[in-house]
Design a protein around this motif. Structure first.
Motif, PDB file in Angstrom:
ATOM      1  N   ARG A 354       0.888  -1.220  -0.157  1.00  0.00           N
ATOM      2  CA  ARG A 354      -0.047  -0.009  -0.132  1.00  0.00           C
ATOM      3  C   ARG A 354       0.893   1.263   0.156  1.00  0.00           C
ATOM      4  O   ARG A 354       1.096   1.876   1.030  1.00  0.00           O
ATOM      5  CB  ARG A 354      -0.900   0.056   1.292  1.00  0.00           C
ATOM      6  CG  ARG A 354      -1.716  -1.269   1.338  1.00  0.00           C
ATOM      7  CD  ARG A 354      -2.756  -1.363   2.533  1.00  0.00           C
ATOM      8  NE  ARG A 354      -3.721  -0.313   2.673  1.00  0.00           N
ATOM      9  CZ  ARG A 354      -4.775  -0.483   2.077  1.00  0.00           C
ATOM     10  NH1 ARG A 354      -5.116  -1.647   1.549  1.00  0.00           N
ATOM     11  NH2 ARG A 354      -6.017   0.397   2.094  1.00  0.00           N
ATOM     12  N   ASN A 356       0.571   4.300  -1.278  1.00  0.00           N
ATOM     13  CA  ASN A 356       0.209   5.702  -0.949  1.00  0.00           C
ATOM     14  C   ASN A 356      -0.023   5.781   0.521  1.00  0.00           C
ATOM     15  O   ASN A 356       0.525   6.839   1.214  1.00  0.00           O
ATOM     16  CB  ASN A 356      -1.324   5.704  -1.681  1.00  0.00           C
ATOM     17  CG  ASN A 356      -1.477   5.742  -2.921  1.00  0.00           C
ATOM     18  OD1 ASN A 356      -0.227   6.258  -3.729  1.00  0.00           O
ATOM     19  ND2 ASN A 356      -2.431   5.398  -3.640  1.00  0.00           N
ATOM     20  N   GLU A 357      -0.477   4.750   1.363  1.00  0.00           N
ATOM     21  CA  GLU A 357      -0.330   4.667   2.761  1.00  0.00           C
ATOM     22  C   GLU A 357       1.063   4.958   3.478  1.00  0.00           C
ATOM     23  O   GLU A 357       1.506   5.565   4.308  1.00  0.00           O
ATOM     24  CB  GLU A 357      -1.160   3.583   3.303  1.00  0.00           C
ATOM     25  CG  GLU A 357      -2.589   3.663   3.321  1.00  0.00           C
ATOM     26  CD  GLU A 357      -2.972   3.291   1.942  1.00  0.00           C
ATOM     27  OE1 GLU A 357      -2.101   2.780   1.038  1.00  0.00           O
ATOM     28  OE2 GLU A 357      -4.232   3.005   1.689  1.00  0.00           O
ATOM     29  N   MET A 359       3.528   6.214   1.745  1.00  0.00           N
ATOM     30  CA  MET A 359       4.078   7.631   1.403  1.00  0.00           C
ATOM     31  C   MET A 359       3.528   8.735   2.161  1.00  0.00           C
ATOM     32  O   MET A 359       4.049   9.803   2.799  1.00  0.00           O
ATOM     33  CB  MET A 359       3.741   7.990   0.034  1.00  0.00           C
ATOM     34  CG  MET A 359       4.496   7.351  -1.047  1.00  0.00           C
ATOM     35  SD  MET A 359       6.384   8.018  -0.883  1.00  0.00           S
ATOM     36  CE  MET A 359       6.273   9.467  -0.846  1.00  0.00           C
ATOM     37  N   LEU A 360       2.015   8.515   2.709  1.00  0.00           N
ATOM     38  CA  LEU A 360       1.502   9.540   3.460  1.00  0.00           C
ATOM     39  C   LEU A 360       2.341   9.348   4.897  1.00  0.00           C
ATOM     40  O   LEU A 360       2.413  10.282   5.676  1.00  0.00           O
ATOM     41  CB  LEU A 360       0.134   9.091   3.749  1.00  0.00           C
ATOM     42  CG  LEU A 360      -0.782   9.982   4.664  1.00  0.00           C
ATOM     43  CD1 LEU A 360      -0.791  11.303   4.118  1.00  0.00           C
ATOM     44  CD2 LEU A 360      -2.211   9.591   4.791  1.00  0.00           C
TER      45      LEU A 360
END
Length: 565
Positions: A354, A356-357, A359-360
């Motif tokens: 995941r 995106n998670e 990177m966040l």
């Protein structure tokens, strides 16, 4: 110091004591350097040698957020506290009433200009960013301010790990010991062949000019000072150089002995507790996040790598055969029984991270690091997406910066800028580089007021209050003009101008204002007298032209007064 020890041994004993006291900080400093500025700090033994080594040292930095945030902190402090592009300090008389006297103000402004010129000519503005960077990373910084024949003053920065400090009775640093290497050529060139040890002199004669020699430089209060004695013995601070480990003889005790009228080392600390000598820093606060983000970035890279280039499973029959996972390539595999619909050459497991998670999460940690180094505050105007910001919002943001940096700024004034200005002023005075002071300033200790952007932010609360007060009062005056009687406009204008850093020559002194107002009053009285004279003349003319019986009005008035026409 004990009288039964030679001076050299006394310095050596204190050096070892200070070295042992510093030992508990070294590992922490080195870890900070590894994750922030790996080419700073001296942590190896002098015999191993760190001088002029160009080996790669940034192996632990996998995310540059911390390094860039520290750079922003140092640049922001440079621009906000000691910018070379604008005045950042003013000299004041200790008595505010003296500042109303023209010659005093003129002399102080001339001294300010000459000191600013000396700072620009010297290398101060090249050294201060290094000091601020060391301060933000390690919590302690040090630089020397020495007299120079060419530039009046010359500054020399030091890095953490190469020096030791000690506090005086007021819990302010007053002792500095430094261990550093010099080449044989440098040593002879600086101190003379007659003052170096026999071993160094021999290597110099043999042409071994680039061999390294360890040297100790010590500066401390002169507890054996003889008042009014010329030279180093009469100075408040003494300093010595000597070769570390060289044989001690009666002839060769020290490479050099000198004295200072002021402590020449500026050693600011970011935050210091009680009797501690070395300070705490944003770098120490950020270290856990720096370690954590390194792991997070590595894990993300590993996850993406396994997704793009996964480990493969292949039958043993392919051992030694041509295989490929390149796009469009073909690997021929004989399907065994029971493997229908399933490739024998396939990924060992499928990875679907995941990203995106991840990177966040990394971005959140990056913001935490930037906040720790106050990068968001120094860049708050550059980072805003809004086109319109109200004056009140600017004030609020300045107050926010003040709350975060206020304690550090006060300590910086006390431990870096005040000693820097005092020492530079004294050097210039001893070299007769200052204008002659008026009698009122002879023997008077000056007061320093800081007018940098951050110093003005400290006073933003008061200036906003002054502005709001007069705006409110003038608004009420429309309904009741009497409220203006309670407002001291002269004092308000003067205080506001000084708080926002207006040059003092733009604010007239009390005696100048009095002369101007006296002249205005005199001219008003003359105008009023002329108006009264003109009115009387006009009245007399009118009466002379007005007939009353066989007389005119003027003759009748004069006759009534017993005056003949």
């Amino acid at each position: 110091m004990a009288d039964d020890m030679t001076p050299r041994r006394q310095f050596e004993r204190r050096r070892m004591a200070l070295r042992n006291e510093r030992e508990s900080w070294l590992q922490h400093w080195r870890e900070i350097a590894d994750y922030l500025i790996p080419r700073r700090g001296k942590f190896l033994t002098l015999q191993t040698g760190e001088a002029n080594k160009g080996d790669k040292r940034n192996g632990k930095i996998v995310d540059e957020t911390g390094t860039l945030a520290l750079r922003t902190l140092a640049s922001g402090m440079m621009a906000g506290i000691t910018s070379p592009a604008r005045p950042w300090f003013k000299l004041q008389a200790p008595d505010p009433e003296m500042m109303q006297f023209g010659p005093v103000r003129t002399w102080l402004e001339a001294v300010e200009r000459r000191m600013q010129t000396v700072f620009v000519r010297s290398n101060l503005y090249n050294v201060l960013p290094v000091v601020y960077e060391e301060l933000g990373a390690f919590g302690t910084a040090a630089m020397a301010v020495l007299e120079d024949d060419e530039d009046i003053v010359r500054c020399y920065p030091f890095t953490v790990g190469e020096y030791m400090l000690a506090n005086g009775p007021r819990m302010v640093v007053d002792t500095f010991y430094r261990e550093f290497p010099m080449t044989v050529a440098q040593l002879v060139g600086e101190f003379g062949i007659e003052n170096v040890s026999q071993g160094v002199a021999q290597r110099y004669r043999e042409g071994q000019l680039d061999q390294w020699v360890n040297v100790v430089h010590a500066i401390e209060p002169n507890d054996r000072r003889v008042m009014n004695m010329p030279g180093a013995r009469g100075m408040p601070f003494r300093a010595v150089y000597y070769e570390l480990g060289a044989a001690e003889t009666e002839r060769q005790q020290f490479l050099r002995v000198e004295g200072f009228e002021e402590f020449p080392i500026m050693a600011p600390r970011w935050h210091v507790l009680a009797t501690d000598v070395y300070g705490r820093s944003p770098g120490m606060d950020a270290l856990p996040s720096l370690r954590q983000i390194s792991v997070m970035v590595k894990r993300k890279a590993q996850a993406i790598d396994k997704m793009v280039n996964p480990p493969m499973i292949a039958p043993s029959s392919l051992r030694g055969q041509a295989t490929s996972i390149l796009p469009g390539a073909v690997t021929y595999v004989d399907m065994a029984a029971g493997q229908a619909g399933q490739s024998a050459f396939r990924p060992a497991f499928e990875v679907n991270p995941r990203v995106n998670e991840m990177m966040l999460d990394i971005q959140n940690k990056q913001r935490d690091i930037e906040r720790t180094f106050f990068a968001d505050l120094f860049l708050m105007f550059a980072q805003t997406d809004r086109r319109e910001i109200t004056a009140r919002e600017v004030d609020v943001r300045q107050e926010e910066k003040l709350l975060a940096l206020g304690p550090m700024l006060e300590r910086l004034h006390d431990e870096l800028l005040d000693p820097l200005i005092d020492r530079t002023f004294s050097i210039m005075a001893r070299n007769q580089l200052l204008p002659e002071a008026p009698p009122e300033m002879q023997g008077v200790e000056l007061r320093v007021e800081y007018i940098s952007m951050l110093a003005q932010a400290q006073r933003a609360v008061r200036t906003a209050s002054i502005r709001d007060y007069f705006t409110f009062g003038i608004g009420l005056a429309g309904a009741n003009p009497d409220v203006l009687d309670r407002m001291n406009f002269d004092k308000g204008v003067e205080t506001y101008g000084l708080d926002i850093g207006v040059p003092s020559d733009l604010i007239r002194a009390d005696d100048e204002v009095k002369k101007i107002r006296d002249e205005k009053a005199r001219r008003a009285q003359q105008a009023q007298a002329m108006q009264m004279t003109d009115a009387a003349a006009n009245t007399a003319k009118t009466m002379a032209e007005t007939p009353i019986g066989d007389q005119n009005g003027l003759e009748r008035v004069l006759a009534g007064m017993g005056v003949g026409a």
